[in-house]
Write a protein that holds these residues in place. Structure first.
Motif, PDB file in Angstrom:
ATOM      1  N   GLY A  51       2.540   7.955   2.886  1.00 17.43           N
ATOM      2  CA  GLY A  51       2.701   8.606   3.660  1.00 17.43           C
ATOM      3  C   GLY A  51       3.877   9.421   3.788  1.00 17.43           C
TER       4      GLY A  51
ATOM      5  N   ALA B  79      -3.912   1.426   2.198  1.00 15.63           N
ATOM      6  CA  ALA B  79      -3.395   1.951   1.519  1.00 15.63           C
ATOM      7  C   ALA B  79      -1.888   1.263   0.557  1.00 15.63           C
ATOM      8  CB  ALA B  79      -2.875   2.826   1.952  1.00 15.63           C
TER       9      ALA B  79
ATOM     10  N   ARG C  28      -1.570   9.227   4.036  1.00 17.20           N
ATOM     11  CA  ARG C  28      -1.425   8.019   3.073  1.00 17.20           C
ATOM     12  C   ARG C  28      -2.575   7.591   1.999  1.00 17.20           C
ATOM     13  NH1 ARG C  28      -0.386   2.909   6.593  1.00 17.20           N
ATOM     14  NH2 ARG C  28       0.826   1.558   4.585  1.00 17.20           N
TER      15      ARG C  28
END
Length: 761
Positions: free
Chosen positions: A570, A557, A593
């Motif tokens: 996120g 991420a 995410r």
């Protein structure tokens, strides 16, 4: 499992109302229904991750604060953080909640114990009335106001200077690469401008520069110079660094530049005010020969005595209030602090106790006070004082809710709520709700461990040598000499402020082969999580990439696979300038995410987001072998089975951060481990697991040194070092060294008295 008592059983006979919680589902709570008696002391127990904080902080306190915010006008609310409603069906009979937590008291360098408690404000008024010579109003004694602050350091007590030898090598010329600042390598653009400036010879060693050349090289203000056929701005090296980097927030700098700044900038005591932060006029005004800076530097217990000696009816009520505040701080075990101590240097436990004293003087009643392990950092000797304060808050007509593991605090509760039975997915239920006697008989994990006592170690290990500390005089240490035995479990004890941390962190932590696992915050922890911090994400990404025939970078991420809207967080963070920022779930990825494409790739039926949502225990079973299994095993060993792999590190408590660091260090080849209160946040049942882990580390050939107040850890030690006899200037001495059995048998220190009582000797 015993069922929770019904709400009818909980209503006290005298008609006191109850806080009703219905259908609480925040985090891992499983539709919890519970009634909590108002104007009573309720203690919440259960293993780490059982749901205590979700119920107390995430549901009750959060909804109370949200409802208070809703009483403001829409205009004012637009400037306030938007608090989401907790996942609960109903909350009734709430009162205003004040959360007294362990959050550090901010990193503001202008905040001190004195300013945080208002003690310094009172002291300023007293000096403005009684100090001679009289120099003006109370503002003249404030280092945060222009009229009182030292003009040289602007009230900070420190001045910053740049160590020029961290910027250059005086033995080289510019053409030989004399400048060691990032971005100034030979042939770089900034270097080219300096070489072409004509203010000095680029082939001349910097050490041979004339005074004028040195001044031009370091300090010259911006001027135009010709490089080739173009004009460019030239600035002295120091001038440019100060303008470009030192005026910026340190955290905003790139990591390699931040490291350089940390190395090159030196903070020294202000020569004009001597570190007192104040003007010479403020320092000249005295009461009984003592100025306000000397008062601030006194130990609080000594300052209380000094204030008692002042007798003047003109400020009688103010003297009484200040005396009461200082005596309260001493009574709660903080008498060793001084008012000039920077608030940012207080531990989480100290910060919580300072906040607590502020509320003791409040005229408010019918308030709900919420505490998070208020005994953290307290010696058994000081826990009784903390209990007295909790009862005092209750007896003023308040509802007191305490999340706590210590049996001594559970024992004074009017009501106990035990959550569990396990952690994470295995928790979130009320296992017991009732009085302490009922908890003892309940058969729950907490009930069974309430009377549990660790026994003194029967056969202590033999030392394999020693690490010697000699002449230790940091802070309140008084020329201490002590030997730390190698190859055994050593526990360092003593009341708060006795010098434990000064001795171990000050004289042992920096030695070769020594690993420190403490509770300090982990930098960059909004984006980091247990998977990234432990290196666990690497084998997970590799496994996903191999199973799907794509690049591993897609499953990070922080890299190619990140949702473009939230950059893989996120969450969308909204900065509200002067107020706390607000986080809201990213609408594009719904908090997952990753991009939709990445979420189509699976490993054994799970996508990367689902794997990162697993607890350590679930992931340990999901990855039955390999590097991932090994790392997850270490996390389980340190009692973090309930943590989610993708949980942001800034949501972890101090105790959880320490155990996470310990799990990482267990993979290294180390010889000496230093742990600082590792029982923080641990249920009594988990303390036994911690002791087994410490034994394993020692049995593998390591030396383990633990700073700890928990009697179970003391009893389990091979060797004890007890500091004291008190805190502050009443401490700083080694009052006992030897085995726990020797301490119990022959010593009369405060630690000995409590350990003797604990083991029933």
């Amino acid at each position: 499992m015993p069922a929770a008592h019904s709400s009818h059983e909980l209503v006290p006979a005298d008609g006191h109302t109850v806080i009703q919680v219905r259908g609480a589902r925040e985090n891992n709570l499983r539709n919890v229904d519970i009634d909590l008696p108002k104007r009573r002391l309720t203690v919440f127990t259960g293993v780490s991750g059982s749901g205590k904080s979700s119920l107390v902080f995430g549901t009750i306190a959060a909804e109370s604060q949200r409802l208070i915010n809703e009483t403001y006008t829409a205009f004012i609310q637009s400037f306030m953080p938007s608090l989401g409603r907790p996942d609960v069906d109903g909350l009734h009979n709430l009162s205003a909640a004040i959360v007294v937590d362990q959050e550090r008291m901010g990193a503001n360098s202008r905040s001190t114990v004195g300013t945080a408690t208002d003690a310094y404000t009172m002291l300023r008024i007293i000096f403005s009335r009684l100090g001679t010579p009289h120099i003006g109003t109370s503002g003249a004694f404030s280092f945060n106001l222009p009229e009182g602050m030292c003009p040289r350091c602007e009230g900070l007590g420190q001045v910053s200077d740049i160590d020029v030898d961290q910027l250059v090598d005086r033995e080289k010329s510019l053409n030989e690469g004399a400048i060691t600042v990032p971005g100034y390598a030979v042939d770089s653009w900034p270097w080219s401008i300096m070489v072409a400036s004509g203010f000095y010879d680029p082939d001349k060693k910097l050490g041979d520069f004339t005074d004028q050349e040195w001044k031009d090289f370091l300090h010259k203000a911006a001027v135009k110079v010709k490089v080739g056929s173009n004009n460019f701005t030239y600035e002295g090296l120091l001038t440019k660094i100060q303008r470009s980097w030192l005026v910026k927030d340190r955290e905003a700098l790139q990591p390699h530049i931040r490291a350089f700044v940390d190395r090159a900038v030196v903070f020294t005591q202000c020569p004009q005010c001597g570190g007192t932060r104040l003007t010479q006029a403020a320092l000249s005004s005295k009461i009984d020969g003592v100025n306000i800076a000397e008062c601030s530097a006194m130990q609080i217990s000594d300052l209380a005595a000094f204030i008692r000696s002042i007798d003047d009816t003109a400020v009688g009520p103010l003297l009484g209030n200040l005396r009461h505040l200082l005596e309260s701080l001493a009574e709660i075990g903080l008498g060793y602090l001084s008012l000039d101590r920077p608030a940012s240097t207080l531990s989480g436990g100290e910060a919580q106790r300072v906040k607590m004293v502020r509320h003791l003087g409040s005229s408010l009643t019918d308030v709900t006070y919420v505490f998070d392990e208020p005994t953290i950092g307290l010696h058994p000797h000081d826990i009784q004082r903390m209990n007295d304060l909790l009862l005092l808050l209750r007896d003023k007509g308040n509802t007191v809710l305490v999340v706590e593991h210590k049996p001594e605090v559970i024992a004074i509760a009017d009501h106990v709520v035990d959550l569990g039975p396990g952690a994470g997915e295995a928790g979130g239920e009320v296992c017991f709700s009732g009085d302490v006697a009922g908890l003892r008989a309940s058969g729950t994990l907490t009930g069974r461990h309430l009377e549990h006592r660790a026994r003194l170690r029967e056969a202590v290990r033999t030392s394999q040598g020693q690490l010697s500390i000699k002449g230790a005089d940091l802070h309140n240490l008084k020329d201490v000499g002590v030997d730390i035995p190698l190859g055994v479990l050593t526990v360092v004890t003593g009341v708060a402020g006795s010098g434990k941390s000064s001795l171990i962190h000050g004289y042992l932590a920096d030695r070769e082969g020594v690993v420190v696992a403490d509770q300090s915050p982990i930098r960059g922890s909004r984006r980091s999580n247990p998977a990234t911090y432990t290196g666990l994400l690497n084998p997970i990404r590799t496994a996903f990439a191999k199973a799907n025939g794509v690049k591993a970078a897609l499953f990070s991420a922080n890299s190619e696979g990140a949702c473009p809207k939230c950059n893989g967080l996120g969450l969308i963070y909204t900065d509200l300038a002067m107020m706390a920022g607000v986080a809201s779930v990213c609408e594009e990825c719904e908090g997952k995410r990753f991009t939709p494409e990445v979420l189509t790739y699976q490993l054994n039926g799970k996508n990367i987001s689902e794997v990162l949502a697993m607890s350590v225990a679930e992931a340990h079973a999901f990855f039955p072998s390999g590097q991932a299994h090994t790392i997850l095993g270490r996390l389980a060993d340190v009692g973090l089975s309930y943590l989610r792999l993708g949980q942001p590190l800034n949501t972890l408590s101090g105790g959880e951060r320490q155990r996470l660091k310990l799990a990482i260090h267990m993979a290294e080849k180390s010889s000496t481990y230093i742990l600082d209160e590792p029982t923080t946040g641990l249920h009594m049942a988990d303390v036994d697991k911690l002791l087994a882990l410490l034994d394993r580390l020692v049995d593998e050939g390591n030396t383990v040194v633990v700073i700890e107040h928990h009697q179970a850890v003391m009893a389990h030690a091979d060797w004890l070092i007890d500091l004291g006899p008190g805190g502050g200037h009443d401490g700083g001495r080694v009052v006992f060294t030897g085995t726990p059995a020797d301490l119990v048998a022959s010593s009369d220190t405060l630690t000995a008295q409590h350990l003797r009582q604990y083991v029933g000797a």
